[in-house]
Scaffold this motif. Structure first.
Motif, PDB file in Angstrom:
ATOM      1  N   LEU A 285      26.754  13.191   5.451  1.00 41.67           N
ATOM      2  CA  LEU A 285      27.021  14.284   6.368  1.00 41.67           C
ATOM      3  C   LEU A 285      26.072  14.248   7.565  1.00 41.67           C
ATOM      4  CD1 LEU A 285      28.628  16.869   6.937  1.00 41.67           C
ATOM      5  CD2 LEU A 285      26.832  18.118   5.695  1.00 41.67           C
ATOM      6  N   VAL A 286      24.803  14.008   7.323  1.00 38.78           N
ATOM      7  CA  VAL A 286      23.826  13.934   8.406  1.00 38.78           C
ATOM      8  C   VAL A 286      24.121  12.734   9.304  1.00 38.78           C
ATOM      9  CG1 VAL A 286      21.382  13.532   8.910  1.00 38.78           C
ATOM     10  CG2 VAL A 286      22.049  15.201   7.163  1.00 38.78           C
ATOM     11  N   VAL A 287      24.463  11.605   8.707  1.00 37.62           N
ATOM     12  CA  VAL A 287      24.785  10.411   9.498  1.00 37.62           C
ATOM     13  C   VAL A 287      26.031  10.661  10.353  1.00 37.62           C
ATOM     14  CG1 VAL A 287      25.579   8.012   9.328  1.00 37.62           C
ATOM     15  CG2 VAL A 287      23.652   8.792   7.955  1.00 37.62           C
ATOM     16  N   ALA A 288      27.041  11.302   9.782  1.00 39.38           N
ATOM     17  CA  ALA A 288      28.263  11.579  10.535  1.00 39.38           C
ATOM     18  C   ALA A 288      27.986  12.543  11.691  1.00 39.38           C
ATOM     19  CB  ALA A 288      29.323  12.155   9.610  1.00 39.38           C
ATOM     20  N   LEU A 289      27.176  13.565  11.459  1.00 42.14           N
ATOM     21  CA  LEU A 289      26.838  14.498  12.534  1.00 42.14           C
ATOM     22  C   LEU A 289      26.047  13.811  13.644  1.00 42.14           C
ATOM     23  CD1 LEU A 289      25.912  17.677  10.471  1.00 42.14           C
ATOM     24  CD2 LEU A 289      27.899  17.336  11.932  1.00 42.14           C
ATOM     25  N   ALA A 290      25.110  12.955  13.265  1.00 45.01           N
ATOM     26  CA  ALA A 290      24.312  12.241  14.264  1.00 45.01           C
ATOM     27  C   ALA A 290      25.185  11.298  15.095  1.00 45.01           C
ATOM     28  CB  ALA A 290      23.195  11.469  13.585  1.00 45.01           C
ATOM     29  N   MET A 291      26.084  10.574  14.432  1.00 42.61           N
ATOM     30  CA  MET A 291      26.957   9.653  15.162  1.00 42.61           C
ATOM     31  C   MET A 291      27.905  10.413  16.086  1.00 42.61           C
ATOM     32  SD  MET A 291      27.872   6.609  12.506  1.00 42.61           S
ATOM     33  CE  MET A 291      28.894   5.843  13.714  1.00 42.61           C
TER      34      MET A 291
ATOM     35  N   ALA B 108      29.487  11.490  21.469  1.00 50.31           N
ATOM     36  CA  ALA B 108      29.890  12.496  22.450  1.00 50.31           C
ATOM     37  C   ALA B 108      29.035  12.395  23.709  1.00 50.31           C
ATOM     38  CB  ALA B 108      29.783  13.889  21.845  1.00 50.31           C
ATOM     39  N   ALA B 109      27.738  12.182  23.545  1.00 48.16           N
ATOM     40  CA  ALA B 109      26.853  12.052  24.708  1.00 48.16           C
ATOM     41  C   ALA B 109      27.186  10.786  25.504  1.00 48.16           C
ATOM     42  CB  ALA B 109      25.402  12.028  24.248  1.00 48.16           C
ATOM     43  N   VAL B 110      27.442   9.692  24.809  1.00 47.52           N
ATOM     44  CA  VAL B 110      27.754   8.427  25.491  1.00 47.52           C
ATOM     45  C   VAL B 110      29.061   8.547  26.266  1.00 47.52           C
ATOM     46  CG1 VAL B 110      28.434   6.028  25.091  1.00 47.52           C
ATOM     47  CG2 VAL B 110      26.427   6.957  23.951  1.00 47.52           C
ATOM     48  N   PHE B 111      30.106   9.068  25.615  1.00 47.56           N
ATOM     49  CA  PHE B 111      31.392   9.170  26.295  1.00 47.56           C
ATOM     50  C   PHE B 111      31.350  10.179  27.429  1.00 47.56           C
ATOM     51  CE2 PHE B 111      33.224   7.202  22.391  1.00 47.56           C
ATOM     52  CZ  PHE B 111      33.761   6.101  23.027  1.00 47.56           C
ATOM     53  N   THR B 112      30.591  11.246  27.271  1.00 46.88           N
ATOM     54  CA  THR B 112      30.453  12.209  28.355  1.00 46.88           C
ATOM     55  C   THR B 112      29.791  11.555  29.565  1.00 46.88           C
ATOM     56  OG1 THR B 112      30.311  14.037  26.802  1.00 46.88           O
ATOM     57  CG2 THR B 112      29.473  14.438  29.011  1.00 46.88           C
TER      58      THR B 112
END
Length: 69
Positions: free
Chosen positions: A17-23, A28-32
């Motif tokens: 869950l933590v890994v999925a949230l971090a990814m 999202a930051a990269v695509f933004t």
């Protein structure tokens, strides 16, 4: 016959869950950032005015305009 969820399951679940949230946050930051850069580049290529400039015919000062005939 029911099975109980073990501590090993909860440990793995929490890590995933933590890994999925971090990814998700990183992607999202990269695509933004990529879409912002693309938008800025595309806006830089477009002309800033929305309507084309239409040249108005020049009337000599000694002749009256068509509205004053």
């Amino acid at each position: 016959m029911g099975t109980s969820l073990t501590t090993e399951f909860w440990e793995r679940f929490s890590v995933l869950l933590v890994v999925a949230l971090a990814m998700t946050a990183i992607l999202a930051a990269v695509f933004t950032a990529l879409f912002d850069a693309l938008t800025a580049r595309l806006r830089g290529r477009r002309p800033h005015r929305t309507t084309p400039l239409i040249p108005h015919p020049r009337v000599p000062a000694d002749r009256p305009t068509p509205a004053h005939r």
